[in-house]
Design a protein around this motif. Sequence first.
Motif, PDB file in Angstrom:
ATOM      1  N   ASN A 172       0.824  -1.206   0.000  1.00  0.00           N
ATOM      2  CA  ASN A 172       0.000   0.000   0.000  1.00  0.00           C
ATOM      3  C   ASN A 172       0.857   1.253   0.000  1.00  0.00           C
ATOM      4  O   ASN A 172       1.864   1.344   0.696  1.00  0.00           O
ATOM      5  N   VAL A 173       0.436   2.235  -0.779  1.00  0.00           N
ATOM      6  CA  VAL A 173       1.217   3.455  -0.938  1.00  0.00           C
ATOM      7  C   VAL A 173       1.391   4.205   0.384  1.00  0.00           C
ATOM      8  O   VAL A 173       2.434   4.808   0.641  1.00  0.00           O
ATOM      9  N   GLY A 174       0.383   4.139   1.256  1.00  0.00           N
ATOM     10  CA  GLY A 174       0.495   4.820   2.551  1.00  0.00           C
ATOM     11  C   GLY A 174       1.602   4.237   3.407  1.00  0.00           C
ATOM     12  O   GLY A 174       2.316   4.965   4.111  1.00  0.00           O
ATOM     13  N   ILE A 175       1.763   2.912   3.356  1.00  0.00           N
ATOM     14  CA  ILE A 175       2.830   2.254   4.112  1.00  0.00           C
ATOM     15  C   ILE A 175       4.189   2.660   3.563  1.00  0.00           C
ATOM     16  O   ILE A 175       5.131   2.944   4.311  1.00  0.00           O
ATOM     17  N   ASN A 176       4.305   2.705   2.238  1.00  0.00           N
ATOM     18  CA  ASN A 176       5.567   3.115   1.622  1.00  0.00           C
ATOM     19  C   ASN A 176       5.948   4.537   2.016  1.00  0.00           C
ATOM     20  O   ASN A 176       7.109   4.831   2.307  1.00  0.00           O
ATOM     21  N   ILE A 177       4.962   5.414   2.017  1.00  0.00           N
ATOM     22  CA  ILE A 177       5.213   6.800   2.407  1.00  0.00           C
ATOM     23  C   ILE A 177       5.703   6.858   3.843  1.00  0.00           C
ATOM     24  O   ILE A 177       6.644   7.592   4.171  1.00  0.00           O
ATOM     25  N   PHE A 178       5.083   6.069   4.714  1.00  0.00           N
ATOM     26  CA  PHE A 178       5.467   6.069   6.129  1.00  0.00           C
ATOM     27  C   PHE A 178       6.927   5.652   6.313  1.00  0.00           C
ATOM     28  O   PHE A 178       7.674   6.283   7.067  1.00  0.00           O
ATOM     29  N   VAL A 179       7.345   4.597   5.628  1.00  0.00           N
ATOM     30  CA  VAL A 179       8.716   4.100   5.783  1.00  0.00           C
ATOM     31  C   VAL A 179       9.730   5.117   5.281  1.00  0.00           C
ATOM     32  O   VAL A 179      10.725   5.432   5.957  1.00  0.00           O
ATOM     33  N   ILE A 180       9.493   5.662   4.101  1.00  0.00           N
ATOM     34  CA  ILE A 180      10.435   6.623   3.528  1.00  0.00           C
ATOM     35  C   ILE A 180      10.483   7.896   4.366  1.00  0.00           C
ATOM     36  O   ILE A 180      11.555   8.444   4.655  1.00  0.00           O
ATOM     37  N   ASP A 181       9.307   8.366   4.783  1.00  0.00           N
ATOM     38  CA  ASP A 181       9.239   9.612   5.542  1.00  0.00           C
ATOM     39  C   ASP A 181       9.920   9.498   6.900  1.00  0.00           C
ATOM     40  O   ASP A 181      10.433  10.488   7.435  1.00  0.00           O
ATOM     41  N   SER A 182       9.912   8.312   7.471  1.00  0.00           N
ATOM     42  CA  SER A 182      10.547   8.116   8.776  1.00  0.00           C
ATOM     43  C   SER A 182      12.030   8.470   8.737  1.00  0.00           C
ATOM     44  O   SER A 182      12.590   8.987   9.711  1.00  0.00           O
ATOM     45  N   LEU A 183      12.671   8.192   7.611  1.00  0.00           N
ATOM     46  CA  LEU A 183      14.085   8.506   7.476  1.00  0.00           C
ATOM     47  C   LEU A 183      14.322  10.017   7.560  1.00  0.00           C
ATOM     48  O   LEU A 183      15.281  10.480   8.186  1.00  0.00           O
ATOM     49  N   VAL A 184      13.438  10.774   6.928  1.00  0.00           N
ATOM     50  CA  VAL A 184      13.560  12.233   6.971  1.00  0.00           C
ATOM     51  C   VAL A 184      13.339  12.743   8.387  1.00  0.00           C
ATOM     52  O   VAL A 184      14.024  13.653   8.854  1.00  0.00           O
ATOM     53  N   LEU A 185      12.391  12.134   9.094  1.00  0.00           N
ATOM     54  CA  LEU A 185      12.089  12.566  10.463  1.00  0.00           C
ATOM     55  C   LEU A 185      13.275  12.368  11.398  1.00  0.00           C
ATOM     56  O   LEU A 185      13.520  13.200  12.276  1.00  0.00           O
ATOM     57  N   VAL A 186      13.986  11.282  11.238  1.00  0.00           N
ATOM     58  CA  VAL A 186      15.150  11.029  12.096  1.00  0.00           C
ATOM     59  C   VAL A 186      16.183  12.133  11.908  1.00  0.00           C
ATOM     60  O   VAL A 186      16.707  12.685  12.878  1.00  0.00           O
ATOM     61  N   VAL A 187      16.449  12.473  10.655  1.00  0.00           N
ATOM     62  CA  VAL A 187      17.406  13.548  10.375  1.00  0.00           C
ATOM     63  C   VAL A 187      16.889  14.875  10.922  1.00  0.00           C
ATOM     64  O   VAL A 187      17.626  15.637  11.561  1.00  0.00           O
ATOM     65  N   GLY A 188      15.607  15.147  10.685  1.00  0.00           N
ATOM     66  CA  GLY A 188      15.019  16.392  11.175  1.00  0.00           C
ATOM     67  C   GLY A 188      15.042  16.486  12.683  1.00  0.00           C
ATOM     68  O   GLY A 188      15.303  17.559  13.241  1.00  0.00           O
TER      69      GLY A 188
END
Length: 201
Positions: free
Chosen positions: A143-159
């Motif tokens: 599901n596209v929502g799950i994919n978005i969650f995984v990728i976005d998590s990487l940005v959040l860690v850096v942020g």
Amino acid sequence: MYLFKKGLVIIFGSIFIALGINIFLVPYEILDGGVIGIGLILNYLWGFKTGATIIFFSIPIFVIAWFKYREYFYNSLHGMIISSFFIDLLKPFSTIVVFDSVPSAIVGGSMVGIGIGFMLRYRTSTGGTDLIAQFISAKTGVNVGINIFVIDSLVLVVGGLLLSMDSFLLSIMTILSVAMTTSLIARKTMSKPISKESVVH
């Protein structure tokens, strides 16, 4: 008529995304994920325009889309440009503080998810992470929502490392809201496989 509807959905979705970001996320330095998150990080740290930054960092992704998924390139280019335009245009709304930080994170994320979800239903998106998520969904069926969650998590860690722990925790609530809302609205559309004709080898 379909193209007219699609145009209205892009404008509607872009306004929802822009209002969700500026009214609910920006006042508390909350992040979304992906390219939008990168734009917000640079805005919070150095005052760069979020929309303009999104366009800049989306260029490599759209280059890939041009060669691999030409249909996605055409469908998402205008969504990315229009949503970025509205994010910068509606920046003055960031002075409005409606809720405390936690409700803002949830409501802001839900609004962003609604905007993205409706755009995905018409085979368009804001590009960036959403575009990558579509690639992965088409290839794997996840599901596209799950994919978005995984990728976005990487940005959040850096942020979180660059900003603060409060921003990090609030941003987790936001991307959960984005992912769940996007998944709820777009799941039927994104479960359909891409036709071979839409993939350029």
